[in-house]
Design an enzyme around this catalytic site. Structure first.
Site, short mmCIF file in Angstrom:
data_model
loop_
_atom_site.label_atom_id
_atom_site.label_comp_id
_atom_site.label_asym_id
_atom_site.label_seq_id
_atom_site.Cartn_x
_atom_site.Cartn_y
_atom_site.Cartn_z
N VAL A 159 1.44 -1.00 -0.16
CA VAL A 159 -0.06 0.32 -0.38
C VAL A 159 0.71 1.42 -0.28
O VAL A 159 0.54 1.81 -0.82
CB VAL A 159 -1.08 0.12 1.17
CG1 VAL A 159 -1.99 1.06 1.22
CG2 VAL A 159 -1.99 -1.05 0.67
N GLU A 160 2.11 1.51 0.54
CA GLU A 160 3.12 2.37 0.91
C GLU A 160 3.98 2.78 -0.17
O GLU A 160 3.36 4.08 -0.64
CB GLU A 160 3.69 2.01 1.43
CG GLU A 160 3.42 2.12 3.29
CD GLU A 160 2.45 3.33 3.69
OE1 GLU A 160 3.01 5.10 2.91
OE2 GLU A 160 1.61 3.59 5.12
N THR A 161 4.25 1.53 -1.23
CA THR A 161 4.74 2.20 -2.14
C THR A 161 4.95 1.53 -2.94
O THR A 161 6.28 1.23 -4.24
CB THR A 161 6.45 2.63 -1.77
OG1 THR A 161 6.63 1.27 -1.03
CG2 THR A 161 6.93 3.00 -0.73
#
Length: 384
Positions: A159-161
């Site tokens: 989700v982050e990167t």
């Protein structure tokens, strides 16, 4: 002339002058070495430039608040004041960060289904399968050591990167200094500026501790760093050298990223012994006595009997010994989804204070596990 007016004038001038430096979507001007003559038929390249951009020059060192901040940092941490002055002279103001931290305009309803389609898509799932396969040893070791399931760690980094694909192109010092001293008008402007000043100080400490040039650090528009997008203070407190290299590298070491995310979650309340799903689908009664249980902070504080008495029933049995929070996932004009979430779900919200975020982590991790051909771990129970 006010800073915002000055920046606007400069950008308008750049748009009309044929010799002006090109500006990328983030508001950064390309340095002279990268400027090329425009070709009419040349298609736009999608790849990000391999070098940092520079923002607008302002003399931060002349700002009263900046000088006071640097005095405090030098006295508190033993920095050489002249060296801090020289460093600050190279920091640039980035208006794009100011624009990006502004809240979304009111009126647009939240929509979990639309959000989840963006976060849990084939690209992330396929990349997650590869990431899991490539890092199975580190994921298994983190799960054994910290008690955090591999799929939750995979979900957060995805989700982050997208597993390191989108770690940010802003110089961290540029972004943090801009937000620390020129945060946009907002109800909590003073508190947010104090937060970013703390992150700026943490960046200086991390760079000194690691023996790196602080200007070399790149991250998000808000200063988050590496595959897991740790803010500098979290990097200082929770990041671990999980690959045993002798240094912490959240940008290039997926093993360090995995161990650090697990350490962060444990540091924010993740409980190894809290088995079963993190969330359970729930139904709510028409009497709406349960409404007082919404928005009660990012904690699990209600026992199953309290929830039942208020008209909330899980679609599948829940462990009686655990406590839960009532989570509402709004779907625009469609019916809201209600879920019972335990303490481990709320540990994820400490990473990003959003129900949407935490649920997307749970769902993406589950989707990646299923795509790998494994049985789903009990992170979510839909009852459907």
């Amino acid at each position: 002339m006010p800073m915002k007016t000055l920046i606007t004038a400069l950008l308008l001038s750049a748009a009309t002058a044929s010799y002006a430096a090109p500006v990328d979507p983030y508001g950064y001007k390309l340095p002279p070495s990268m400027q090329t003559k425009k070709k009419k038929a040349e298609p736009k390249k999608k790849a990000a430039p391999a070098v940092d951009y520079v923002g607008e020059y302002v003399n931060f060192g002349d700002w009263k608040d900046v000088r006071a901040f640097l005095d405090d940092v030098a006295a508190r941490n033993g920095f050489n004041r002249d060296e801090l002055n020289a460093l600050m002279a190279q920091v640039r103001y980035v208006d794009a960060t100011v624009q990006l931290v502004k809240p979304a305009p009111p009126g647009k309803p939240k929509n979990w289904q639309a959000y989840s389609k963006l976060m849990i898509d084939p690209v992330r799932i396929d990349a997650g399968v590869k990431f899991w396969n490539d890092n199975s040893e580190a994921l298994n070791r983190a799960e054994s050591l910290y008690g955090v399931p591999a799929e939750i760690l995979v979900g957060i980094i995805g989700v982050e990167t997208v597993y390191g694909r989108n770690t940010g192109r802003f110089r961290v010092l540029d972004a943090l200094t801009t937000l620390a001293f020129s945060y946009p008008e907002a109800p909590q402007r003073r508190e947010r500026m104090e937060f970013f000043r703390g992150e700026l100080e943490a960046t200086l400490l991390f760079a000194r501790q690691s023996g790196i040039d602080p200007l070399s650090l790149k991250g998000s528009f808000a200063g988050a760093i590496g595959m897991p997008q740790f803010m500098p203070s979290s990097l200082m407190k929770y990041a671990v050298d999980f690959d045993g290299s002798g240094k912490i590298d959240l940008l290039n070491s997926s093993t360090d990223a995995i161990g650090s995310v697990a350490a962060f979650l444990v540091g924010h309340g993740w409980e190894r012994d809290q088995g079963g799903p993190l969330v359970y689908a729930a139904n709510v009664s028409p009497n709406r006595a349960w409404e007082t249980m919404l928005n009660q902070g990012l904690t699990a504080k209600y026992g199953p009997q309290e929830l039942t008495a208020a008209g909330v029933t899980a679609t599948t049995p829940v462990p009686e010994q655990q406590t839960y929070g009532l989570v509402d996932l709004q779907n625009g004009a469609d019916p809201t989804e209600y879920w019972l979430a335990n303490n481990n779900f709320f540990a994820i919200t400490q990473y990003n204070r959003s129900y949407f975020y935490a649920m997307s982590v749970v769902e993406l991790g589950r989707a990646v596990r299923l795509a790998r051909g494994g049985a789903p771990a009990p992170a979510v129970t839909s009852g459907m």
